[in-house]
Design a protein around this motif. Sequence first.
Motif, PDB file in Angstrom:
ATOM      1  N   GLU A 264       4.487  14.407   4.323  1.00  0.00           N
ATOM      2  CA  GLU A 264       3.591  13.601   3.494  1.00  0.00           C
ATOM      3  C   GLU A 264       3.763  12.115   3.773  1.00  0.00           C
ATOM      4  O   GLU A 264       2.783  11.348   3.759  1.00  0.00           O
TER       5      GLU A 264
ATOM      6  N   GLY B 122      -1.062  14.946  -1.366  1.00  0.00           N
ATOM      7  CA  GLY B 122      -1.173  14.366  -0.034  1.00  0.00           C
ATOM      8  C   GLY B 122      -2.613  14.332   0.422  1.00  0.00           C
ATOM      9  O   GLY B 122      -3.545  14.353  -0.372  1.00  0.00           O
ATOM     10  N   ARG B 123      -2.812  14.306   1.726  1.00  0.00           N
ATOM     11  CA  ARG B 123      -4.159  14.262   2.287  1.00  0.00           C
ATOM     12  C   ARG B 123      -4.458  15.546   3.058  1.00  0.00           C
ATOM     13  O   ARG B 123      -5.185  15.534   4.054  1.00  0.00           O
TER      14      ARG B 123
ATOM     15  N   SER C 278       1.961  11.456   6.922  1.00  0.00           N
ATOM     16  CA  SER C 278       0.524  11.514   6.674  1.00  0.00           C
ATOM     17  C   SER C 278       0.016  10.208   6.073  1.00  0.00           C
ATOM     18  O   SER C 278      -1.015   9.665   6.489  1.00  0.00           O
ATOM     19  N   THR C 279       0.758   9.691   5.099  1.00  0.00           N
ATOM     20  CA  THR C 279       0.380   8.433   4.463  1.00  0.00           C
ATOM     21  C   THR C 279       0.382   7.294   5.466  1.00  0.00           C
ATOM     22  O   THR C 279      -0.549   6.484   5.531  1.00  0.00           O
ATOM     23  N   ARG C 280       1.432   7.249   6.270  1.00  0.00           N
ATOM     24  CA  ARG C 280       1.542   6.147   7.221  1.00  0.00           C
ATOM     25  C   ARG C 280       0.439   6.206   8.279  1.00  0.00           C
ATOM     26  O   ARG C 280      -0.168   5.182   8.626  1.00  0.00           O
TER      27      ARG C 280
ATOM     28  N   TYR D 143      -2.444   7.556   7.943  1.00  0.00           N
ATOM     29  CA  TYR D 143      -3.716   7.237   7.288  1.00  0.00           C
ATOM     30  C   TYR D 143      -3.892   5.724   7.183  1.00  0.00           C
ATOM     31  O   TYR D 143      -4.975   5.191   7.453  1.00  0.00           O
TER      32      TYR D 143
ATOM     33  N   ARG E 294       0.847  -1.186   0.000  1.00  0.00           N
ATOM     34  CA  ARG E 294       0.000   0.000   0.000  1.00  0.00           C
ATOM     35  C   ARG E 294       0.878   1.229   0.000  1.00  0.00           C
ATOM     36  O   ARG E 294       1.606   1.504   0.930  1.00  0.00           O
ATOM     37  N   ARG E 295       0.828   1.967  -1.121  1.00  0.00           N
ATOM     38  CA  ARG E 295       1.584   3.215  -1.240  1.00  0.00           C
ATOM     39  C   ARG E 295       3.056   3.011  -0.930  1.00  0.00           C
ATOM     40  O   ARG E 295       3.698   3.804  -0.240  1.00  0.00           O
TER      41      ARG E 295
END
Length: 794
Positions: free
Chosen positions: A381, A602-603, A384-386, A388, A327-328
């Motif tokens: 970023e 990003g988110r 943020s991904t992690r 999420y 994932r990502r």
Amino acid sequence: MAGSRRDAGWIPAEVNTFVGRQREMSQARTLLTRSRLLTLTGAGGIGKTRLALRVARDVRRSFPDGAWVVDLGPVEDGALLAQTVLAALGLDHKSALPAVTVLVDHLADKQLLLVLDNCEHVLEASAVLVRTLLAAAPGLKVLVASRQSLGIDAESLLTVPPLATPNPDRPPPPRAMMRYAAVQLFVEQASAVLGEFTLSEEDRLAVAGICHRLDGLPLAIELAAARLRVLCPQQLLGALDDRLALLNEGSRAAPARQQTLRAAIDCSFVLCTPQEQWGWARLSVFCGGFDLEAAEAVCAGEGLAREQVLGVILELVDKSVLTMESRRGLGRYRMLETIRQYGRDLLRLGGEETAVRRRHRDHYRELAARAEADWFSARQEAWSTRLYLERTNIRAALEFCLNTPHEVDAGLVLATSLWGNALGAGSLDEQRRWFGQALARDAEPTPARARALWVDGWLALLLGDISTAQARLDACQDLAKRLGDAESLAHAVQFAGLTALFREDFPAAVCLLEEAFDRHRATADLWAEWTALFLLAVAYCLTGDPRASAMAEQCLALCDAHDARWSRSYALWLLGLQHWLCGDTRRAIPLLQSGLRIVRSGRNLLGAAQCLEVLAWATAQDGRSEQAATLLGAAQTAWLSVGIALPGLGRLLHYHSECEARLRGFLGDSAYAAAAKRGTKLTLDQATDYALGEPPTTPTTPTTPTAPIPEAPPTPLTRRQRQVIELLAQGLTDKQIAAKLVLSPRTVEGHVYRLLAVLGFDSRTQIATWAVENFAPCQGEPDESGSVRPGAAW
């Protein structure tokens, strides 16, 4: 068992209709053309055998000597494998030669497909036999169905996934639901049990929920459908909390391992070593997947050393207890929920649940603390991904803290550490729920409580709940003084400055924020220092202070020095706002567009909403009224994704209203409404493309003023929104709703405004009508996300 000998070979006849699996069928046929050994792996009850039989039936004409199926399930001694295969091929073993020699001689010149089903319990012997046969018979191909791969050279693997299921919260109409294989299987099995079963609108949500909660696992769905003899679909869904006990009876003619769901999983469990069994139980505390670092932190303990965890995970993946996915760019592992529930039962029986859940909590508290300490950096970023990806685990950790004695303070530490990421990622209602519960359950005067008070107060301000924010401010200031903690005092002063900013008491705001900036600099808290600097620049900007531009440039320079891209989008927004206020749209628009380019990767939903909003104002000032109205609509959707109705600061809300009135004056109400509605339908990527002067990825068309009432909202509704809808349907005013829900009238007004946008309506009456026709009353407690419909993001 009945079989087919239409061509050479023997394949058991299908008793039930074969459902779905078109993609896996195609993949298997392709792999068999490239490889002489294909193994179908997957969890117990996922349908490996059915798929293998269907593939064999489809390809048997390609093998002059046929396709032959051998069920190894009853074989307990690996030494009997060759003899079992001989018997399945219709050959008597009366020779004095070893059975494997006779088998090799028979297959040596054959072009044949051999299907070996249920190899996992005699895996080593199966691997040796298959390797021997492939070496001796060049025309032989072998198709294996097993929970675990054979692990020999030239083996191709195909993992059999669960059947597709619809979204349990927003399933399509009944006819469209039948396109999902899991639903189709459930309906067919229900028809077999009841004589007739047609998926109705009344049963739609329940059936979607059943299929989803059973992970699309065919065996579980078949066993669940059998329960319709005594339970309606709605009752069946409610009973699935203990699915292993509920689904305890299947066909008496089926193998023992397929007669109950627990028996199917038991077969996998007994194949595991003690270390793997401990790992399975401990890994069951994870929700929504986990990475290796988390597994090592949580699993290591009695009977399992940290350095053994990777090996255990590899084995559990090989045995189809875990699945691995990327994932990502991050490798993650996951359990089917049914397998996870089995593991949780083991954990409770072993008396380890509390200890393991505490290790789970500690890992995510430490992860959040690392993210906070490293937030103002080039890794914003990435963090943020992690975070999420870990949102469901974080929720589970917070639930543990709230429901376990003496753990609330740890929950406050975890929740406040997520502050920097959560502000931009949305779901402010959910965050406030966590803080509200934690602050109410533990009033110990700790630094963690002081931090939680100002964070929750900040969120309350953004949501327009001024009275709660003021109460949080008073409590925060009092506690900070009692503690005498420099960090708590700095945040209390900053919170007071922010509150003054929302009250539009700019002199007080400037004074307090300047003091907060100095205090944060003294404590060497870079992220807090930048935040105070940013708020101070906003205050200067909104009051026309000549220092505004320099302060905004300082914010941007600090972001660039640390490569903090998320924060950079806010600084670009601030500079764009400053230039727009000065009437310089030529400089404002490129800055705001640059901010949008950053947030789209990003988110940072809050950054997107801010940039789209001010870009709409600047575009309107440039005379491009229709484009500005569309951008204003896109900004509205972005605000809603954050959980905010409109820009929270009073001065900014005034600019929004001025812009809307101006556009209505130029375009007329109908044309403005149509353009704004086009904007609300754009995704963030589409809105960004539009704002940058490019056509949207998916063109949208205007809707008519009398658009039909939707069956379901396009975005998830929180529990609070559902409560507001129910009271609206009863005809209550905002003031009456506020009294019922113990909220301020302004907060309720914000909820109604968001609901109008989410549902695409123009009046409260339309919401009430929709609620009566489409909306079941809110029942029970919210799920782990805090919403009746999942999907909210940290």
